[in-house]
Design a protein around this motif. Structure first.
Motif, PDB file in Angstrom:
ATOM      1  N   GLN A   8       1.089   3.811  -3.330  1.00  0.00           N
ATOM      2  CA  GLN A   8       1.135   5.089  -2.879  1.00  0.00           C
ATOM      3  C   GLN A   8       2.332   6.305  -3.330  1.00  0.00           C
ATOM      4  N   GLN A   9       3.666   6.315  -2.932  1.00  0.00           N
ATOM      5  CA  GLN A   9       4.365   6.874  -3.470  1.00  0.00           C
ATOM      6  C   GLN A   9       4.772   6.689  -5.006  1.00  0.00           C
TER       7      GLN A   9
ATOM      8  N   GLU B 271       3.411   6.429  -7.568  1.00  0.00           N
ATOM      9  CA  GLU B 271       1.710   7.086  -7.722  1.00  0.00           C
ATOM     10  C   GLU B 271       2.343   8.582  -8.036  1.00  0.00           C
ATOM     11  N   LEU B 272       3.191   8.668  -6.937  1.00  0.00           N
ATOM     12  CA  LEU B 272       3.590  10.389  -6.600  1.00  0.00           C
ATOM     13  C   LEU B 272       4.517  11.031  -7.698  1.00  0.00           C
TER      14      LEU B 272
ATOM     15  N   ALA C 109      -4.977   1.226  -9.413  1.00  0.00           N
ATOM     16  CA  ALA C 109      -3.846   0.901  -7.963  1.00  0.00           C
ATOM     17  C   ALA C 109      -4.289   0.032  -7.356  1.00  0.00           C
ATOM     18  N   ASP C 110      -5.432  -0.179  -6.912  1.00  0.00           N
ATOM     19  CA  ASP C 110      -6.053  -1.066  -5.572  1.00  0.00           C
ATOM     20  C   ASP C 110      -5.550  -2.946  -6.290  1.00  0.00           C
TER      21      ASP C 110
ATOM     22  N   LYS D 253      -1.627  -2.552  -6.192  1.00  0.00           N
ATOM     23  CA  LYS D 253      -1.328  -3.223  -4.893  1.00  0.00           C
ATOM     24  C   LYS D 253      -1.723  -4.992  -4.979  1.00  0.00           C
TER      25      LYS D 253
ATOM     26  N   ASP E 131       1.051  -0.973  -0.060  1.00  0.00           N
ATOM     27  CA  ASP E 131      -0.154  -0.399   0.207  1.00  0.00           C
ATOM     28  C   ASP E 131       0.947   1.758  -0.048  1.00  0.00           C
ATOM     29  N   TYR E 132       1.643   1.166   0.842  1.00  0.00           N
ATOM     30  CA  TYR E 132       2.494   2.260   1.361  1.00  0.00           C
ATOM     31  C   TYR E 132       3.353   2.442   0.105  1.00  0.00           C
TER      32      TYR E 132
END
Length: 195
Positions: free
Chosen positions: A103-104, A106-107, A178-179, A182, A99-100
């Motif tokens: 998220q990163q 994607e940034l 994204a989900d 993951k 998850d972490y």
């Protein structure tokens, strides 16, 4: 004591020069983040509102510009990947890590894509990208100390699963949300680690 007019004039020129240099760096970074993965010096100068000569007065070449921009942003990018709750069972930590990282990723997706697209051309980008990869590899062991007891081939496979390149393949080439990406990575890691 006040500075003589000549020194004030020199200080003013120096400050304008530093502002234009920073404007070029910021313009380059903004274009990459917006999806222009290989911006040109002309595009950077246009976006920064300076002449093309100004770009090459501040930077000997594009590699120098990318290298200085990376140096300025390194702490921020490394900081993005330094957090996360690393407690819990193996399966909980796998899910938190995936998850972490997702998220990163994607940034920083366009920054990473730009580096990948150009690292063959610029030694500095190649070295910078390799440095980030080493840091992420070491971070894997912090999240999942259980990796240390696995054979090297399995460690390498898990590193690949957690890489930006794998994330980007799932998101861009395989068109997963994204989900979904993951979930795919977490399931694979759980099987590889027997969690």
């Amino acid at each position: 004591m006040t500075k003589p007019a000549k020194l004030l004039e020199i200080d003013g020129r120096r400050q304008r020069s530093e502002r234009s240099k920073q404007a070029i760096i910021d313009a380059m970074a903004a274009m990459i983040e917006e999806g222009n993965l290989i911006p040109t010096a002309q595009q950077a100068s246009d976006r920064a509102g300076v002449g093309i000569r100004t770009v090459f007065r501040h930077f000997s070449d594009m590699e120098n510009l990318f290298s200085i921009a990376d140096t300025q942003r390194r702490a921020h990018i490394e900081g993005l990947f330094a957090g996360g709750d690393r407690h819990g069972s193996v399966s909980e930590r796998i899910q938190k890590l995936v998850d972490y990282r997702g998220q990163q990723y994607e940034l920083v997706a366009n920054i990473a894509r730009s580096s990948l697209a150009q690292r063959w051309r610029y030694k500095a980008l190649h070295e910078n990208y390799a440095r980030y990869q080493r840091a992420l590899r070491n971070d894997n062991f912090d999240w999942l100390p259980e990796l240390r007891s696995l054979p090297k081939a399995l460690q390498d496979s898990i590193e690949a699963q957690l890489s930006f390149e794998h994330w980007d393949r799932l998101r861009d080439h395989q068109n997963l949300s994204a989900d979904e990406a993951k979930a795919a990575i977490a399931e694979t890691l759980a099987r590889l680690l027997g969690a």
